[in-house]
Design a protein around this motif. Structure first.
Motif, PDB file in Angstrom:
ATOM      1  N   TYR A  41       0.786 -14.548 106.920  1.00 49.93           N
ATOM      2  CA  TYR A  41      -0.043 -15.382 107.790  1.00 49.93           C
ATOM      3  C   TYR A  41      -0.944 -14.522 108.665  1.00 49.93           C
ATOM      4  N   LEU A  42      -0.382 -13.492 109.263  1.00 53.03           N
ATOM      5  CA  LEU A  42      -1.164 -12.621 110.146  1.00 53.03           C
ATOM      6  C   LEU A  42      -2.197 -11.814 109.370  1.00 53.03           C
ATOM      7  N   ALA A  43      -1.849 -11.390 108.168  1.00 54.85           N
ATOM      8  CA  ALA A  43      -2.788 -10.611 107.355  1.00 54.85           C
ATOM      9  C   ALA A  43      -4.022 -11.440 107.010  1.00 54.85           C
ATOM     10  N   ASP A  44      -3.846 -12.751 106.890  1.00 50.71           N
ATOM     11  CA  ASP A  44      -4.961 -13.650 106.564  1.00 50.71           C
ATOM     12  C   ASP A  44      -5.665 -14.219 107.796  1.00 50.71           C
ATOM     13  N   ALA A  45      -5.083 -14.043 108.974  1.00 46.30           N
ATOM     14  CA  ALA A  45      -5.626 -14.627 110.205  1.00 46.30           C
ATOM     15  C   ALA A  45      -6.832 -13.841 110.707  1.00 46.30           C
ATOM     16  N   ASP A  46      -7.711 -14.545 111.445  1.00 43.30           N
ATOM     17  CA  ASP A  46      -8.842 -13.874 112.084  1.00 43.30           C
ATOM     18  C   ASP A  46      -8.326 -12.781 113.002  1.00 43.30           C
ATOM     19  N   ASN A  47      -8.845 -11.591 112.862  1.00 47.18           N
ATOM     20  CA  ASN A  47      -8.459 -10.440 113.681  1.00 47.18           C
ATOM     21  C   ASN A  47      -6.980 -10.094 113.576  1.00 47.18           C
ATOM     22  N   GLY A  48      -6.267 -10.669 112.610  1.00 42.71           N
ATOM     23  CA  GLY A  48      -4.850 -10.358 112.439  1.00 42.71           C
ATOM     24  C   GLY A  48      -3.974 -10.819 113.572  1.00 42.71           C
ATOM     25  N   THR A  49      -4.425 -11.835 114.322  1.00 41.25           N
ATOM     26  CA  THR A  49      -3.639 -12.330 115.446  1.00 41.25           C
ATOM     27  C   THR A  49      -3.382 -13.824 115.319  1.00 41.25           C
ATOM     28  N   LEU A  83       4.101 -12.264 127.090  1.00 40.86           N
ATOM     29  CA  LEU A  83       3.412 -12.933 128.190  1.00 40.86           C
ATOM     30  C   LEU A  83       2.413 -13.975 127.677  1.00 40.86           C
ATOM     31  N   THR A  84       1.624 -13.593 126.696  1.00 42.51           N
ATOM     32  CA  THR A  84       0.617 -14.502 126.150  1.00 42.51           C
ATOM     33  C   THR A  84       1.102 -15.220 124.897  1.00 42.51           C
ATOM     34  N   GLU A  85       2.285 -14.854 124.425  1.00 40.48           N
ATOM     35  CA  GLU A  85       2.868 -15.401 123.187  1.00 40.48           C
ATOM     36  C   GLU A  85       1.894 -15.247 122.020  1.00 40.48           C
ATOM     37  N   THR A  86       1.341 -14.038 121.912  1.00 46.06           N
ATOM     38  CA  THR A  86       0.405 -13.695 120.854  1.00 46.06           C
ATOM     39  C   THR A  86       1.011 -12.602 119.979  1.00 46.06           C
ATOM     40  N   ILE A  87       0.849 -12.776 118.675  1.00 48.98           N
ATOM     41  CA  ILE A  87       1.358 -11.803 117.722  1.00 48.98           C
ATOM     42  C   ILE A  87       0.168 -11.159 117.033  1.00 48.98           C
ATOM     43  N   GLU A  88       0.195  -9.836 116.934  1.00 48.67           N
ATOM     44  CA  GLU A  88      -0.886  -9.101 116.283  1.00 48.67           C
ATOM     45  C   GLU A  88      -0.321  -8.291 115.130  1.00 48.67           C
ATOM     46  N   TYR A  89      -0.949  -8.419 113.981  1.00 41.09           N
ATOM     47  CA  TYR A  89      -0.584  -7.662 112.793  1.00 41.09           C
ATOM     48  C   TYR A  89      -1.086  -6.239 112.930  1.00 41.09           C
ATOM     49  N   ARG A  90      -0.220  -5.293 112.695  1.00 48.82           N
ATOM     50  CA  ARG A  90      -0.604  -3.890 112.745  1.00 48.82           C
ATOM     51  C   ARG A  90      -0.916  -3.456 111.317  1.00 48.82           C
ATOM     52  N   THR A  91      -2.192  -3.375 110.989  1.00 51.38           N
ATOM     53  CA  THR A  91      -2.590  -3.011 109.631  1.00 51.38           C
ATOM     54  C   THR A  91      -2.062  -1.632 109.284  1.00 51.38           C
ATOM     55  N   PRO A  92      -1.849  -1.371 108.002  1.00 43.80           N
ATOM     56  CA  PRO A  92      -1.308  -0.058 107.615  1.00 43.80           C
ATOM     57  C   PRO A  92      -2.097   1.120 108.182  1.00 43.80           C
ATOM     58  N   SER A  93      -3.421   1.000 108.297  1.00 41.72           N
ATOM     59  CA  SER A  93      -4.216   2.096 108.843  1.00 41.72           C
ATOM     60  C   SER A  93      -3.994   2.286 110.346  1.00 41.72           C
ATOM     61  N   ALA A  94      -3.476   1.226 111.026  1.00 39.15           N
ATOM     62  CA  ALA A  94      -3.257   1.314 112.468  1.00 39.15           C
ATOM     63  C   ALA A  94      -1.870   1.852 112.808  1.00 39.15           C
TER      64      ALA A  94
END
Length: 88
Positions: free
Chosen positions: A20-28, A76-87
Motif C-alpha cells: 500500500y505504501l509503495a503505491d501511495a503518493d510520496n510513499g505515505t 504524533l501525526t499517525e502517519t506512516i512513511e515507506y522507506r524506499t530501498p535507496s533511502a
C-alpha cells in the motif's frame, strides 16, 4: 473481538502495508487510511473489526517494519512513511 490467527495476520498485513505504501503518493499514508485498506483487503469469512486491526498494525506490524528499516511511523501525526530501498 473475534478470534483470529495473529501471526498469520501480522505477516499478511505487514505485506499489505508495504504494498500500500509503495503505491501511495510520496510513499505515505495515514493510519486510518491504512487500517481501512487492510479491512477492505481482508478475505476471511470473519474479518476482524477496526479496533483489532488498528491494534495489530500499531503494536505489531509497524514496530516490526520500523525496526527493519522498512517504514517510519510518526505516532504524533499517525502517519506512516515507506522507506524506499535507496533511502535505507
Amino acid at each position: 473481538m473475534p478470534e483470529f490467527d495473529r501471526e498469520f495476520h501480522t505477516d499478511e498485513w505487514s505485506q499489505t502495508i508495504v504494498d500500500y505504501l509503495a503505491d501511495a503518493d510520496n510513499g505515505t499514508a495515514s493510519l486510518d487510511d491504512l487500517v481501512e485498506h487492510i479491512i477492505e483487503q481482508e478475505t476471511h469469512a470473519v474479518a476482524p473489526d477496526r479496533e483489532a486491526v488498528s491494534y495489530e498494525v500499531v503494536h505489531v506490524c509497524l514496530p516490526t517494519l520500523a525496526e527493519n528499516g522498512v517504514v517510519e511511523f510518526n505516532e504524533l501525526t499517525e502517519t506512516i512513511e515507506y522507506r524506499t530501498p535507496s533511502a535505507r
